[in-house]
Design a protein around this motif. Structure first.
Motif, PDB file in Angstrom:
ATOM      1  N   ARG A   1       0.538  -1.416  -0.226  1.00 45.35           N
ATOM      2  CA  ARG A   1      -0.026   0.246   0.306  1.00 45.35           C
ATOM      3  C   ARG A   1       0.783   1.430  -0.356  1.00 45.35           C
ATOM      4  O   ARG A   1       0.496   1.794  -0.406  1.00 45.35           O
ATOM      5  CB  ARG A   1      -0.672   0.282   1.198  1.00 45.35           C
ATOM      6  CG  ARG A   1      -2.015   1.288   1.320  1.00 45.35           C
ATOM      7  CD  ARG A   1      -2.814   1.106   1.816  1.00 45.35           C
ATOM      8  NE  ARG A   1      -3.215  -0.650   2.463  1.00 45.35           N
ATOM      9  CZ  ARG A   1      -4.013  -0.715   4.045  1.00 45.35           C
ATOM     10  NH1 ARG A   1      -4.491  -0.061   4.684  1.00 45.35           N
ATOM     11  NH2 ARG A   1      -4.072  -1.464   4.333  1.00 45.35           N
ATOM     12  N   MET A   2       1.952   1.139   0.621  1.00 40.63           N
ATOM     13  CA  MET A   2       2.215   2.109   0.482  1.00 40.63           C
ATOM     14  C   MET A   2       3.594   3.094  -0.865  1.00 40.63           C
ATOM     15  O   MET A   2       3.574   4.301  -1.406  1.00 40.63           O
ATOM     16  CB  MET A   2       3.569   2.302   1.914  1.00 40.63           C
ATOM     17  CG  MET A   2       4.709   3.361   2.004  1.00 40.63           C
ATOM     18  SD  MET A   2       6.147   3.717   3.424  1.00 40.63           S
ATOM     19  CE  MET A   2       7.005   1.772   2.832  1.00 40.63           C
TER      20      MET A   2
ATOM     21  N   LEU B   1       2.656   2.075  -3.533  1.00 36.32           N
ATOM     22  CA  LEU B   1       1.296   2.376  -4.450  1.00 36.32           C
ATOM     23  C   LEU B   1       0.717   3.876  -3.901  1.00 36.32           C
ATOM     24  O   LEU B   1       0.838   4.329  -5.105  1.00 36.32           O
ATOM     25  CB  LEU B   1       0.005   1.722  -4.333  1.00 36.32           C
ATOM     26  CG  LEU B   1      -1.252   2.376  -5.378  1.00 36.32           C
ATOM     27  CD1 LEU B   1      -0.492   1.707  -6.633  1.00 36.32           C
ATOM     28  CD2 LEU B   1      -2.790   0.796  -5.270  1.00 36.32           C
ATOM     29  N   GLN B   2       0.816   4.392  -2.588  1.00 37.55           N
ATOM     30  CA  GLN B   2       0.543   5.528  -2.332  1.00 37.55           C
ATOM     31  C   GLN B   2       2.022   6.299  -2.540  1.00 37.55           C
ATOM     32  O   GLN B   2       1.132   7.571  -3.404  1.00 37.55           O
ATOM     33  CB  GLN B   2       0.053   5.597  -0.725  1.00 37.55           C
ATOM     34  CG  GLN B   2      -0.265   6.815  -0.245  1.00 37.55           C
ATOM     35  CD  GLN B   2      -1.734   7.590  -1.168  1.00 37.55           C
ATOM     36  OE1 GLN B   2      -2.637   6.574  -1.013  1.00 37.55           O
ATOM     37  NE2 GLN B   2      -1.902   8.112  -1.582  1.00 37.55           N
TER      38      GLN B   2
ATOM     39  N   LYS C   1       1.407   6.851  -6.736  1.00 34.42           N
ATOM     40  CA  LYS C   1       0.347   7.683  -7.042  1.00 34.42           C
ATOM     41  C   LYS C   1       0.879   9.272  -6.767  1.00 34.42           C
ATOM     42  O   LYS C   1       0.727  11.029  -7.631  1.00 34.42           O
ATOM     43  CB  LYS C   1      -0.811   7.456  -5.965  1.00 34.42           C
ATOM     44  CG  LYS C   1      -1.875   6.128  -6.789  1.00 34.42           C
ATOM     45  CD  LYS C   1      -2.698   6.140  -6.131  1.00 34.42           C
ATOM     46  CE  LYS C   1      -3.305   4.428  -6.875  1.00 34.42           C
ATOM     47  NZ  LYS C   1      -4.368   4.470  -6.295  1.00 34.42           N
TER      48      LYS C   1
ATOM     49  N   TYR D   1       8.692  -4.582  -4.262  1.00 30.27           N
ATOM     50  CA  TYR D   1       7.759  -2.745  -3.201  1.00 30.27           C
ATOM     51  C   TYR D   1       8.475  -2.199  -3.165  1.00 30.27           C
ATOM     52  O   TYR D   1       8.618  -0.717  -3.520  1.00 30.27           O
ATOM     53  CB  TYR D   1       6.791  -3.190  -2.472  1.00 30.27           C
ATOM     54  CG  TYR D   1       5.502  -3.893  -2.433  1.00 30.27           C
ATOM     55  CD1 TYR D   1       4.828  -4.127  -3.690  1.00 30.27           C
ATOM     56  CD2 TYR D   1       5.259  -4.919  -1.953  1.00 30.27           C
ATOM     57  CE1 TYR D   1       2.933  -4.495  -4.039  1.00 30.27           C
ATOM     58  CE2 TYR D   1       3.857  -6.691  -2.309  1.00 30.27           C
ATOM     59  CZ  TYR D   1       3.038  -5.475  -3.029  1.00 30.27           C
ATOM     60  OH  TYR D   1       2.767  -6.672  -3.853  1.00 30.27           O
TER      61      TYR D   1
END
Length: 180
Positions: free
Chosen positions: A1-2, A4-5, A8, A36
Motif C-alpha cells: 500500500r505504501m 502504491l501511495q 501515485k 515494493y
C-alpha cells in the motif's frame, strides 16, 4: 500500500509541478519487501523533479536502497544507516527453491550494484581509487563478514551512501534542502 501511495503521489506532484521544483520525501521506515521497495526506488529515479530524501531514525535494509535513488540523500543527525543481505526464505518443491535461490542471487547483485554506484563518490573509495566492480566486491565482502553493516551518519557520507546530515553547511534546515 505504501509503494502504491508514494508512486501515485510522486506522479501527481510531477504533473502539478511544471517548473520541476525539488521534492522532499520524509522517510521513516526500517525497510521492507524487495519488490515494493524497488517499485519505490524506480519511482524516485524516474521522477521528473529533483528529489531529496530526508531519513529519520534509520535507513536500513530496503530503506537504505530506496535512499540511494534520491538526487540528494540527507540523514537526520541521529539516524543510523545499515546495509545487509535481505531476509530470504523458500517454500515449495526443490525446483521452486532452486528458482527462488537463483532469483535472490540476481536481486542481491542488483542491490550491491546500487550501493557500489553511489559509493563511487564517497571519500573512502575515492582515496583508494577503486572502480565500481572492486567497490562492489568490497561491499559484498564486508556484508558477509559483518552480516549487519552499520554506519553513523558521518560514516555513511564517507562511504558515499549519503550526501549530508541535516545541520551541515548547505543543509542547515529542512527548508534549505529544497533550495539545494
Amino acid at each position: 500500500r505504501m509503494a502504491l501511495q508514494l508512486i501515485k503521489n510522486l506522479t501527481f506532484l510531477s504533473h502539478l509541478n511544471k517548473s520541476k521544483e525539488p521534492v522532499l520525501l520524509h522517510m521513516v521506515t526500517c525497510g521492507g519487501d524487495w519488490n515494493y521497495g524497488m517499485a519505490i526506488y524506480d519511482a524516485v529515479q524516474q521522477c521528473q523533479c529533483p528529489i531529496s530524501i530526508l531519513a529519520y531514525a534509520h535507513a536500513r535494509s530496503m530503506s537504505s536502497i530506496i535512499f540511494q535513488a534520491a538526487d540528494y540523500r540527507v540523514l537526520m543527525p541521529n539516524t543510523d544507516f545499515l546495509i545487509h543481505f535481505g531476509f530470504f526464505s523458500v517454500s515449495g518443491n526443490w525446483t521452486s527453491a532452486e528458482a527462488e535461490s537463483e532469483w535472490n542471487k540476481k536481486c542481491t547483485a542488483r542491490m550491491i550494484d546500487i550501493y557500489a554506484q553511489r559509493a563511487l563518490d564517497g571519500e573512502y573509495y575515492k582515496k583508494k581509487g577503486w572502480g565500481v566492480q572492486r567497490i562492489a566486491n568490497d561491499i559484498d565482502k564486508q556484508m558477509r563478514l559483518k552480516q549487519e553493516w552499520y554506519f553513523s551518519p558521518k560514516e555513511a557520507i564517507e562511504y558515499g551512501f549519503a550526501d549530508a546530515i541535516l545541520g551541515d553547511e548547505g543543509y542547515e534546515t529542512i527548508g534549505s534542502l529544497l533550495k539545494s
